[in-house]
Scaffold this motif. Structure first.
Motif, short mmCIF file in Angstrom:
data_model
loop_
_atom_site.label_atom_id
_atom_site.label_comp_id
_atom_site.label_asym_id
_atom_site.label_seq_id
_atom_site.Cartn_x
_atom_site.Cartn_y
_atom_site.Cartn_z
N ILE A 34 -32.79 22.37 -42.12
CA ILE A 34 -33.18 23.01 -40.85
C ILE A 34 -32.36 22.54 -39.66
O ILE A 34 -32.50 23.09 -38.57
CB ILE A 34 -34.69 22.85 -40.57
N GLY A 35 -31.51 21.53 -39.86
CA GLY A 35 -30.61 21.09 -38.80
C GLY A 35 -31.22 20.17 -37.78
O GLY A 35 -30.66 19.97 -36.71
N VAL A 36 -32.39 19.59 -38.08
CA VAL A 36 -33.07 18.69 -37.16
C VAL A 36 -33.58 17.50 -37.97
O VAL A 36 -34.14 17.69 -39.07
CB VAL A 36 -34.28 19.39 -36.49
N SER A 37 -33.41 16.29 -37.48
CA SER A 37 -33.93 15.11 -38.18
C SER A 37 -35.45 15.13 -38.13
O SER A 37 -36.04 15.21 -37.05
CB SER A 37 -33.41 13.83 -37.54
N VAL A 38 -36.08 15.07 -39.32
CA VAL A 38 -37.54 15.17 -39.40
C VAL A 38 -38.12 14.03 -40.22
O VAL A 38 -37.42 13.35 -40.94
CB VAL A 38 -37.98 16.51 -40.03
N GLU A 39 -39.43 13.89 -40.09
CA GLU A 39 -40.20 12.95 -40.89
C GLU A 39 -41.41 13.67 -41.45
O GLU A 39 -42.11 14.38 -40.73
CB GLU A 39 -40.66 11.77 -40.02
N HIS A 58 -42.20 16.84 -38.91
CA HIS A 58 -42.07 16.82 -37.45
C HIS A 58 -40.71 16.22 -37.07
O HIS A 58 -40.21 15.34 -37.76
CB HIS A 58 -43.17 15.97 -36.82
N PRO A 59 -40.15 16.66 -35.93
CA PRO A 59 -38.89 16.07 -35.47
C PRO A 59 -39.06 14.58 -35.17
O PRO A 59 -40.09 14.17 -34.65
CB PRO A 59 -38.55 16.84 -34.20
N LEU A 60 -38.04 13.79 -35.48
CA LEU A 60 -38.10 12.35 -35.19
C LEU A 60 -38.18 12.08 -33.70
O LEU A 60 -38.76 11.09 -33.27
CB LEU A 60 -36.88 11.64 -35.77
N ARG A 61 -37.60 12.95 -32.90
CA ARG A 61 -37.61 12.75 -31.44
C ARG A 61 -38.88 13.29 -30.80
O ARG A 61 -38.98 13.36 -29.58
CB ARG A 61 -36.40 13.44 -30.81
N GLY A 62 -39.83 13.68 -31.59
CA GLY A 62 -41.10 14.20 -31.08
C GLY A 62 -41.07 15.71 -30.95
O GLY A 62 -40.02 16.31 -30.82
N GLY A 63 -42.22 16.27 -31.01
CA GLY A 63 -42.33 17.72 -30.89
C GLY A 63 -43.27 18.30 -31.93
O GLY A 63 -43.88 17.59 -32.72
N GLU A 64 -43.38 19.60 -31.90
CA GLU A 64 -44.29 20.32 -32.79
C GLU A 64 -43.77 20.32 -34.23
O GLU A 64 -42.58 20.18 -34.47
CB GLU A 64 -44.46 21.76 -32.30
#
Length: 147
Positions: A34-39, A58-64
């Motif tokens: 998805i092109g975003v670092s997630v956990e 969820h994104p590692l940098r926070g968010g939905e």
């Protein structure tokens, strides 16, 4: 299918979690798709039940939440497969049977069903990675069921 994948309780009474989405898909693989670092974390507000495991990414940098992954077994999996088959179109090269729709993909390998649902589409940097993620998860199911 082994008792481990069915979600039966082991000798110590702890629920086996061998079919959890986090074991079928790594955080790195989801991030790449998805092109975003997630956990991956246990999906909030979802009560654990035998034969059903859910993980929210969820994104590692926070968010939905960006992706929700659900692994189902048995009767519940068959019911979800029937419901999605009616409104989806066939998807090739993923498991024994697979379908896709607007923001979701679903596939079956043996008695295990994997459902991936896209959330917060503006947060995705890569589009089109869901079928690859589904195929990756379903390819790992046989090794878990034969353990």
């Amino acid at each position: 299918m082994s008792a481990l994948v069915r979600g039966r309780r082991g000798p110590q009474g702890a629920a086996d979690d061998l079919a959890t989405p986090t074991l079928l898909l790594s955080d790195f693989e989801v991030s790449r798709a998805i092109g975003v670092s997630v956990e991956g974390v246990r999906a909030p507000g979802v009560r654990p039940r035998p034969g059903r495991w859910e993980t929210a990414y969820h994104p590692l940098r926070g968010g939905e939440r960006l992706l929700q992954a659900t692994v189902l077994a048995g009767r519940t999996g068959r019911a979800v497969l029937r419901a999605h088959r009616r409104r989806g179109k066939p998807l090739s090269h993923a498991g024994d049977l697979a379908y896709c729709g607007d923001g979701w993909v679903l596939g079956r390998r043996g008695d295990i069903v994997v459902l991936l649902r896209q959330h917060d589409r503006e947060g995705w940097r890569v589009i089109g990675g869901l079928p690859w993620l589904l195929a990756t998860a379903l390819d790992r199911v046989p090794t878990l069921t034969n353990a």
